[in-house]
Design a protein around this motif. Structure first.
Motif, PDB file in Angstrom:
ATOM      1  N   UNK A  13       9.621  -4.103   4.956  1.00 33.85           N
ATOM      2  CA  UNK A  13       8.699  -3.471   4.964  1.00 33.85           C
ATOM      3  C   UNK A  13       7.358  -3.609   5.026  1.00 33.85           C
ATOM      4  N   UNK A  14       7.365  -4.600   4.831  1.00 34.44           N
ATOM      5  CA  UNK A  14       5.718  -4.494   4.080  1.00 34.44           C
ATOM      6  C   UNK A  14       4.507  -5.964   5.016  1.00 34.44           C
ATOM      7  N   UNK A  90      -0.773  -1.305   6.376  1.00 36.14           N
ATOM      8  CA  UNK A  90      -0.233  -0.756   5.335  1.00 36.14           C
ATOM      9  C   UNK A  90      -0.068  -0.959   4.180  1.00 36.14           C
ATOM     10  N   UNK A  91       0.673  -1.586   3.417  1.00 37.98           N
ATOM     11  CA  UNK A  91       1.170  -2.076   1.900  1.00 37.98           C
ATOM     12  C   UNK A  91       0.288  -2.308   1.398  1.00 37.98           C
ATOM     13  N   UNK A  92      -0.845  -3.330   2.014  1.00 41.93           N
ATOM     14  CA  UNK A  92      -2.054  -4.277   1.411  1.00 41.93           C
ATOM     15  C   UNK A  92      -3.020  -3.158   1.703  1.00 41.93           C
ATOM     16  N   UNK A  93      -3.318  -3.207   2.609  1.00 46.02           N
ATOM     17  CA  UNK A  93      -4.639  -2.292   2.810  1.00 46.02           C
ATOM     18  C   UNK A  93      -4.448  -1.157   2.013  1.00 46.02           C
ATOM     19  N   UNK A 130      -1.202   6.757   1.259  1.00 47.89           N
ATOM     20  CA  UNK A 130      -1.595   5.765   3.236  1.00 47.89           C
ATOM     21  C   UNK A 130      -0.061   5.137   2.935  1.00 47.89           C
ATOM     22  N   UNK A 131       0.787   5.106   2.484  1.00 54.09           N
ATOM     23  CA  UNK A 131       1.711   3.735   2.245  1.00 54.09           C
ATOM     24  C   UNK A 131       2.978   4.799   3.267  1.00 54.09           C
ATOM     25  N   UNK A 132       2.817   5.486   3.119  1.00 51.67           N
ATOM     26  CA  UNK A 132       4.461   6.815   4.020  1.00 51.67           C
ATOM     27  C   UNK A 132       3.609   7.190   5.491  1.00 51.67           C
ATOM     28  N   UNK A 133       1.713   6.942   5.793  1.00 51.22           N
ATOM     29  CA  UNK A 133       1.594   7.402   6.548  1.00 51.22           C
ATOM     30  C   UNK A 133       1.494   5.726   7.770  1.00 51.22           C
ATOM     31  N   UNK A 134       1.500   4.961   6.642  1.00 52.93           N
ATOM     32  CA  UNK A 134       2.671   3.486   7.824  1.00 52.93           C
ATOM     33  C   UNK A 134       3.368   3.123   7.680  1.00 52.93           C
TER      34      UNK A 134
END
Length: 216
Positions: A13-14, A90-93, A130-134
């Motif tokens: 997922x990331x 995604x996650x890291x961003x 932000x996680x949900x957005x990506x």
């Protein structure tokens, strides 16, 4: 007040998790701070079936990996730094954008667990959005305020700052010429170079503020 959150998400997922889905490795992340929008996390590999070259080749072959650098090795584990090929989403961003600190993380080819520290609940909420957005499938396990530190050591230092200043002094960081580096000090403390530098700078500032500058 800063808050601590424990979350989990599937490895696929990331970005960082995807890199290891084709390996048997077990991964540990020490504390790191995303200081740019293109974070370069350091991670320990604690299980690679005894074939470190095969593990490295698998990771380097991933198209989202720009570079993989072996930094150090201890008994049963190896420290790496990873660089992304074309930036990440995604996650890291979300971590970098919301100034989230990774306290620790562990992962396998199936699932990862993270302990994250945010400046406040708003920052944590923004990170989650932000996680949900990506489309990053984050599951929040628990959220609680960061516990206050016990009585601070001399000169107003926190326990971690005191450890950083003491370790740097004893290792010869302040000698001329220096006999150690921030990278080596971070590795010895089991955190990233950036996290150690930040901790050392704050500790040094407090020492000066509570000694030399008192009469200024």
């Amino acid at each position: 007040m800063s808050v601590i959150a424990r979350i989990s998400l599937p490895a696929g997922g990331f970005e960082l998790g995807q890199v290891f889905t084709g390996t048997a490795a077990e991964i540990e992340l020490s504390e790191f701070v995303a200081i740019t929008d293109d974070p370069l996390p350091h991670f320990w590999v604690t299980n690679f079936d005894g074939d470190i070259e095969s593990f490295e080749a698998t990771v380097r072959d991933d198209p989202i990996v720009g570079a993989l650098t072996r930094l150090n090795g201890l008994a049963g584990k190896v420290l790496y730094e990873i660089e992304w090929a074309d930036g990440v989403d995604g996650f890291l961003t979300a971590i970098a954008t919301n100034e989230i600190i990774v306290e620790w993380a562990t992962g396998t080819a199936e699932e990862w667990t993270f302990a994250l520290r945010a400046g406040d609940r708003e920052a944590l909420s923004s990170f989650y959005d932000d996680c949900l957005t990506h489309d990053v499938p984050v599951t929040v396990k628990e959220i609680h305020p960061e516990p206050e530190e016990p009585d601070e050591p001399q000169f107003g230092l926190s326990a971690k700052q005191h450890e950083a200043v003491t370790r740097a002094f004893e290792a010869g960081y302040y000698e001329v010429p220096r006999t150690t580096s921030l990278t080596e000090l971070g590795t010895a403390t089991d955190i990233s170079r950036q996290a150690f530098a930040r901790r050392l700078n704050r500790g040094t500032h407090r020492v000066f503020a509570n000694t030399v500058m008192l009469d200024s």
